[in-house]
Design a protein around this motif. Structure first.
Motif, mmCIF file in Angstrom:
data_model
loop_
_atom_site.group_PDB
_atom_site.id
_atom_site.type_symbol
_atom_site.label_atom_id
_atom_site.label_comp_id
_atom_site.label_asym_id
_atom_site.label_seq_id
_atom_site.Cartn_x
_atom_site.Cartn_y
_atom_site.Cartn_z
ATOM 1 N N GLN A 44 -1.098 6.102 -4.106
ATOM 2 C CA GLN A 44 -1.389 5.717 -2.725
ATOM 3 C C GLN A 44 -2.757 5.042 -2.605
ATOM 4 O OE1 GLN A 44 0.275 5.770 0.310
ATOM 5 N NE2 GLN A 44 2.040 6.054 -1.030
ATOM 6 N N LEU A 45 -3.744 5.577 -3.313
ATOM 7 C CA LEU A 45 -5.074 4.962 -3.287
ATOM 8 C C LEU A 45 -5.028 3.555 -3.867
ATOM 9 C CD1 LEU A 45 -7.227 8.047 -4.317
ATOM 10 C CD2 LEU A 45 -7.134 6.976 -2.041
ATOM 11 N N ALA A 46 -4.263 3.377 -4.944
ATOM 12 C CA ALA A 46 -4.109 2.048 -5.548
ATOM 13 C C ALA A 46 -3.381 1.097 -4.595
ATOM 14 C CB ALA A 46 -3.357 2.155 -6.870
ATOM 15 N N ALA A 47 -2.352 1.595 -3.923
ATOM 16 C CA ALA A 47 -1.590 0.766 -2.988
ATOM 17 C C ALA A 47 -2.450 0.271 -1.829
ATOM 18 C CB ALA A 47 -0.390 1.548 -2.449
ATOM 19 N N HIS A 48 -3.465 1.049 -1.464
ATOM 20 C CA HIS A 48 -4.367 0.660 -0.375
ATOM 21 C C HIS A 48 -5.634 -0.027 -0.891
ATOM 22 C CE1 HIS A 48 -1.857 3.464 1.938
ATOM 23 N NE2 HIS A 48 -2.279 2.791 2.991
ATOM 24 N N GLY A 49 -5.731 -0.215 -2.203
ATOM 25 C CA GLY A 49 -6.912 -0.852 -2.778
ATOM 26 C C GLY A 49 -8.179 -0.036 -2.557
ATOM 27 N N THR B 265 -13.404 5.433 -3.521
ATOM 28 C CA THR B 265 -12.929 6.819 -3.520
ATOM 29 C C THR B 265 -13.049 7.424 -4.918
ATOM 30 O OG1 THR B 265 -10.649 6.161 -3.981
ATOM 31 C CG2 THR B 265 -11.253 6.464 -1.659
ATOM 32 N N GLU B 266 -13.085 8.749 -4.930
ATOM 33 C CA GLU B 266 -13.060 9.487 -6.184
ATOM 34 C C GLU B 266 -12.047 10.606 -6.022
ATOM 35 O OE1 GLU B 266 -15.984 12.077 -9.113
ATOM 36 O OE2 GLU B 266 -16.736 11.352 -7.192
ATOM 37 N N LEU B 267 -11.111 10.699 -6.951
ATOM 38 C CA LEU B 267 -10.074 11.724 -6.929
ATOM 39 C C LEU B 267 -10.423 12.755 -7.988
ATOM 40 C CD1 LEU B 267 -7.327 12.569 -5.739
ATOM 41 C CD2 LEU B 267 -6.245 11.161 -7.498
ATOM 42 N N THR B 268 -10.653 14.006 -7.555
ATOM 43 C CA THR B 268 -11.077 15.050 -8.480
ATOM 44 C C THR B 268 -10.267 16.314 -8.266
ATOM 45 O OG1 THR B 268 -12.783 15.903 -6.997
ATOM 46 C CG2 THR B 268 -13.447 14.188 -8.548
#
Length: 127
Positions: A24-29, A34-37
């Motif tokens: 989802q983060l990639a789809a929204h660029g 952002t950081e996903l942890t």
């Protein structure tokens, strides 16, 4: 930050949830801002898997998180701990909160037992 605790995260698919967030983060660029942890525990296991989304308002480097209980460095902006997160909720959290700065309030529960959780029957034990 996605819960990875054994009770609420791992048993309820937190690894798959991580993959959905990445997609989802990639789809929204949104990868650049952002950081996903992972987080080991938020202390809300009956409501998991839990996900903390927070906006950091400073350019200073934040302490490394994901190594213990949740701690929030300040200052911060729009912050919410979402409960019972699944793939469908991820899409809305990313579009509304991560991209739009709006908390999705219906995905937040008060601490404690949710009405749909099984509750043991309490019996009086007086003689």
């Amino acid at each position: 930050m996605i819960c990875r605790g054994p009770e609420c995260g791992d048993r309820h698919g937190s690894a798959a949830l991580h993959d959905v967030f990445q997609a989802q983060l990639a789809a929204h660029g949104a990868q650049a801002h952002t950081e996903l942890t992972w987080q080991s525990c938020f202390g809300r296991c009956t409501q998991g898997p839990n996900v903390l989304v927070r906006e950091i308002l400073t350019c200073e480097t934040a302490p490394t998180l994901g190594t213990g209980f949740a701690t929030l460095p300040g200052p911060r902006g729009t912050t919410a701990l979402y409960n019972r997160v699944d793939g469908q909720r991820v899409a809305r959290v990313v579009s509304a909160h991560v991209m739009g700065g709006q908390i999705v309030r219906e995905y937040i529960e008060r601490p404690g037992i949710h009405p749909n959780d099984p509750v043991a029957v309490r019996k009086d034990t007086e003689p």
